[in-house]
Scaffold this motif. Structure first.
Motif, PDB file in Angstrom:
ATOM      1  N   HIS A  93       0.792  -1.142   0.016  1.00 33.45           N
ATOM      2  CA  HIS A  93       0.027  -0.194  -0.040  1.00 33.45           C
ATOM      3  C   HIS A  93       0.819   1.405   0.023  1.00 33.45           C
ATOM      4  O   HIS A  93       1.849   1.415   0.729  1.00 33.45           O
ATOM      5  CB  HIS A  93      -0.866   0.098   1.272  1.00 33.45           C
ATOM      6  CG  HIS A  93      -2.039  -0.986   1.178  1.00 33.45           C
ATOM      7  ND1 HIS A  93      -3.198  -1.163   0.436  1.00 33.45           N
ATOM      8  CD2 HIS A  93      -1.940  -2.275   1.790  1.00 33.45           C
ATOM      9  CE1 HIS A  93      -3.672  -2.188   0.367  1.00 33.45           C
ATOM     10  NE2 HIS A  93      -3.008  -2.960   1.147  1.00 33.45           N
ATOM     11  N   PRO A  94       0.459   2.192  -0.901  1.00 34.37           N
ATOM     12  CA  PRO A  94       1.187   3.367  -0.861  1.00 34.37           C
ATOM     13  C   PRO A  94       1.036   4.236   0.626  1.00 34.37           C
ATOM     14  O   PRO A  94       0.093   4.197   1.222  1.00 34.37           O
ATOM     15  CB  PRO A  94       0.500   4.253  -2.263  1.00 34.37           C
ATOM     16  CG  PRO A  94      -0.743   3.432  -2.400  1.00 34.37           C
ATOM     17  CD  PRO A  94      -0.636   2.093  -1.751  1.00 34.37           C
ATOM     18  N   ILE A  95       2.136   5.159   0.888  1.00 37.08           N
ATOM     19  CA  ILE A  95       1.893   6.000   2.090  1.00 37.08           C
ATOM     20  C   ILE A  95       1.479   7.150   1.720  1.00 37.08           C
ATOM     21  O   ILE A  95       2.209   7.858   0.762  1.00 37.08           O
ATOM     22  CB  ILE A  95       3.447   5.767   2.647  1.00 37.08           C
ATOM     23  CG1 ILE A  95       3.898   4.534   2.922  1.00 37.08           C
ATOM     24  CG2 ILE A  95       3.439   6.737   4.038  1.00 37.08           C
ATOM     25  CD1 ILE A  95       5.478   4.212   3.421  1.00 37.08           C
ATOM     26  N   LYS A 110       1.176  11.063   5.892  1.00 33.32           N
ATOM     27  CA  LYS A 110       1.511  10.048   7.105  1.00 33.32           C
ATOM     28  C   LYS A 110       2.962   9.525   7.073  1.00 33.32           C
ATOM     29  O   LYS A 110       3.503   8.639   7.730  1.00 33.32           O
ATOM     30  CB  LYS A 110       0.577   8.743   6.541  1.00 33.32           C
ATOM     31  CG  LYS A 110      -0.868   8.902   6.751  1.00 33.32           C
ATOM     32  CD  LYS A 110      -1.345   9.141   8.049  1.00 33.32           C
ATOM     33  CE  LYS A 110      -2.786   9.422   8.179  1.00 33.32           C
ATOM     34  NZ  LYS A 110      -3.328   9.762   9.266  1.00 33.32           N
ATOM     35  N   MET A 111       4.044   9.980   5.980  1.00 28.30           N
ATOM     36  CA  MET A 111       5.159   9.895   6.123  1.00 28.30           C
ATOM     37  C   MET A 111       6.287  10.343   7.262  1.00 28.30           C
ATOM     38  O   MET A 111       5.968  11.430   7.449  1.00 28.30           O
ATOM     39  CB  MET A 111       5.941  10.138   4.835  1.00 28.30           C
ATOM     40  CG  MET A 111       5.278   9.627   3.391  1.00 28.30           C
ATOM     41  SD  MET A 111       6.463  10.315   2.066  1.00 28.30           S
ATOM     42  CE  MET A 111       5.391   9.416   0.855  1.00 28.30           C
ATOM     43  N   THR A 112       7.233   9.434   7.602  1.00 26.87           N
ATOM     44  CA  THR A 112       7.869   9.728   8.479  1.00 26.87           C
ATOM     45  C   THR A 112       9.001  10.680   7.973  1.00 26.87           C
ATOM     46  O   THR A 112       8.860  10.925   6.553  1.00 26.87           O
ATOM     47  CB  THR A 112       8.709   8.571   9.036  1.00 26.87           C
ATOM     48  OG1 THR A 112       9.390   7.986   7.940  1.00 26.87           O
ATOM     49  CG2 THR A 112       7.966   7.670   9.479  1.00 26.87           C
ATOM     50  N   TYR A 160      11.366  10.327  -0.753  1.00 30.42           N
ATOM     51  CA  TYR A 160      10.274  10.497  -1.521  1.00 30.42           C
ATOM     52  C   TYR A 160      10.906  11.625  -2.344  1.00 30.42           C
ATOM     53  O   TYR A 160      10.670  12.086  -3.607  1.00 30.42           O
ATOM     54  CB  TYR A 160       8.745  10.905  -0.840  1.00 30.42           C
ATOM     55  CG  TYR A 160       7.936  11.226  -1.775  1.00 30.42           C
ATOM     56  CD1 TYR A 160       6.859  10.285  -2.315  1.00 30.42           C
ATOM     57  CD2 TYR A 160       7.726  12.532  -2.222  1.00 30.42           C
ATOM     58  CE1 TYR A 160       6.000  10.719  -3.169  1.00 30.42           C
ATOM     59  CE2 TYR A 160       6.566  12.934  -2.940  1.00 30.42           C
ATOM     60  CZ  TYR A 160       5.841  12.065  -3.463  1.00 30.42           C
ATOM     61  OH  TYR A 160       4.839  12.363  -4.596  1.00 30.42           O
ATOM     62  N   GLN A 182      11.038   8.912   5.193  1.00 30.48           N
ATOM     63  CA  GLN A 182      10.355   8.419   4.200  1.00 30.48           C
ATOM     64  C   GLN A 182      10.207   9.543   3.308  1.00 30.48           C
ATOM     65  O   GLN A 182      10.295   9.553   2.135  1.00 30.48           O
ATOM     66  CB  GLN A 182       8.767   7.913   4.293  1.00 30.48           C
ATOM     67  CG  GLN A 182       9.030   6.656   5.243  1.00 30.48           C
ATOM     68  CD  GLN A 182       7.943   6.144   5.674  1.00 30.48           C
ATOM     69  OE1 GLN A 182       7.004   6.795   6.213  1.00 30.48           O
ATOM     70  NE2 GLN A 182       7.529   4.535   5.718  1.00 30.48           N
ATOM     71  N   ARG A 183       9.938  10.786   4.022  1.00 25.35           N
ATOM     72  CA  ARG A 183       9.554  12.020   2.952  1.00 25.35           C
ATOM     73  C   ARG A 183      10.861  12.501   2.535  1.00 25.35           C
ATOM     74  O   ARG A 183      10.810  12.896   1.419  1.00 25.35           O
ATOM     75  CB  ARG A 183       8.943  13.089   4.025  1.00 25.35           C
ATOM     76  CG  ARG A 183       8.555  14.253   3.424  1.00 25.35           C
ATOM     77  CD  ARG A 183       7.558  14.043   2.599  1.00 25.35           C
ATOM     78  NE  ARG A 183       7.170  15.606   1.697  1.00 25.35           N
ATOM     79  CZ  ARG A 183       6.052  15.868   1.505  1.00 25.35           C
ATOM     80  NH1 ARG A 183       4.984  15.055   2.064  1.00 25.35           N
ATOM     81  NH2 ARG A 183       5.713  17.085   0.900  1.00 25.35           N
ATOM     82  N   HIS A 208       9.094   2.097   2.330  1.00 27.70           N
ATOM     83  CA  HIS A 208       8.725   1.384   3.538  1.00 27.70           C
ATOM     84  C   HIS A 208       9.853   0.790   4.206  1.00 27.70           C
ATOM     85  O   HIS A 208       9.932   0.511   5.454  1.00 27.70           O
ATOM     86  CB  HIS A 208       7.732   0.037   3.334  1.00 27.70           C
ATOM     87  CG  HIS A 208       6.553   0.419   2.971  1.00 27.70           C
ATOM     88  ND1 HIS A 208       5.402   0.468   3.758  1.00 27.70           N
ATOM     89  CD2 HIS A 208       5.705   0.589   1.718  1.00 27.70           C
ATOM     90  CE1 HIS A 208       4.349   0.854   3.143  1.00 27.70           C
ATOM     91  NE2 HIS A 208       4.515   0.825   1.784  1.00 27.70           N
TER      92      HIS A 208
END
Length: 71
Positions: free
Chosen positions: A5-7, A11-13, A20, A16-17, A40
């Motif tokens: 599932h995409p984040i 909701k990204m940490t 991205y 993660q951001r 992830h």
């Protein structure tokens, strides 16, 4: 339906951001393909992003062949 599932962006940490934004800035489509899965595991994704950036910028191959090798 996606297997992973995409984040959502909100909701990204922080890690993660960062991944991205790094991948998006390089024009690789941060939320698609293997990059969606690597969000992830951002530490792994950062290592891979660094390797890809090195190979795309520091090798002597023509850009066309680099893209072919990436496939």
């Amino acid at each position: 339906m996606a297997r992973i599932h995409p984040i959502p962006l909100d909701k990204m940490t922080a890690a993660q951001r960062h991944l991205y934004e790094r991948v998006a800035a390089a024009g690789r489509g941060a939320a698609t393909g293997p990059w969606a899965a690597l969000l992830h595991a951002p530490r792994v994704g950062e290592g891979l992003a660094e390797s890809v950036e090195y190979l795309m910028s520091e090798t002597l191959l023509p850009h066309r062949l680099k893209r072919l090798a990436a496939l």
